[in-house]
Design a protein around this motif. Structure first.
Motif, PDB file in Angstrom:
ATOM      1  N   THR A  72      86.419  70.730  49.337  1.00 23.90           N
ATOM      2  CA  THR A  72      86.408  72.037  49.855  1.00 23.90           C
ATOM      3  C   THR A  72      87.008  72.866  48.974  1.00 23.90           C
ATOM      4  N   ASN A  86      93.069  71.393  59.393  1.00 22.49           N
ATOM      5  CA  ASN A  86      92.065  70.730  59.814  1.00 22.49           C
ATOM      6  C   ASN A  86      90.938  70.383  58.533  1.00 22.49           C
ATOM      7  N   VAL A  87      91.397  70.565  57.442  1.00 28.44           N
ATOM      8  CA  VAL A  87      90.501  70.144  56.092  1.00 28.44           C
ATOM      9  C   VAL A  87      89.829  69.014  56.268  1.00 28.44           C
ATOM     10  N   ASN A  89      89.260  67.017  59.141  1.00 29.50           N
ATOM     11  CA  ASN A  89      88.142  67.165  59.995  1.00 29.50           C
ATOM     12  C   ASN A  89      87.022  68.058  59.973  1.00 29.50           C
ATOM     13  N   ASP A  90      87.442  69.125  59.243  1.00 27.43           N
ATOM     14  CA  ASP A  90      86.256  69.964  58.998  1.00 27.43           C
ATOM     15  C   ASP A  90      85.180  69.315  57.976  1.00 27.43           C
ATOM     16  N   SER A  94      87.335  61.899  60.501  1.00 26.96           N
ATOM     17  CA  SER A  94      88.380  61.797  61.532  1.00 26.96           C
ATOM     18  C   SER A  94      88.427  60.326  61.788  1.00 26.96           C
TER      19      SER A  94
END
Length: 131
Positions: A72, A86-87, A89-90, A94
């Motif tokens: 990202t 939430n990097v 998870n995004d 997970s």
């Protein structure tokens, strides 16, 4: 009085935020390890630009075997700072542990980066600087 733009660190050494080689957290391409996103803990990231010039940062995630899992990118303004939640998870990551994040900098600015691994049950956090 003449004030130096540097800060003291353990061992009576000083580092300057204006030198890519002298500032321990200033990155061109550094790494943060280990990071996780699972039932027990999550990882938040943070970036800050310290030279007064805008920059772009790419966070690349790798598993313990070195396989690329995703990336990202973020832009950061001169003297800006950004928490990144939430990097993992995004990116669809997970239930994972022991990941390595490579932090790659582009642009003219100088960027510091860190992670904070947070225990979900207690909120207790561990600071992990980019190295």
């Amino acid at each position: 009085s003449n004030v130096s733009p540097s800060r003291a660190v353990p061992g009576n050494a000083t580092i300057s935020p204006y030198s890519k080689t002298g500032f321990a957290d200033v990155i061109n391409a550094q790494q943060i390890f280990p990071v996780s996103d699972n039932a027990r803990e999550r990882t938040n990231f943070g970036i800050a630009e310290v030279s007064g010039k805008p920059a772009a940062v790419t966070l690349k995630v790798f598993d313990p075997a070195g396989n690329f899992l995703g990336a990202t990118s973020r832009s950061i303004a001169a003297f800006g700072s950004q928490p990144l939640f939430n990097v993992l998870n995004d990116l669809g990551l997970s239930g994972v542990s022991g990941l390595r994040v490579e932090v790659e900098q582009n642009g003219e600015g100088l960027v510091t980066a860190y992670a904070s691994v947070v225990e979900r049950a207690t909120g207790a956090a561990v600071y992990i600087p980019a190295e």
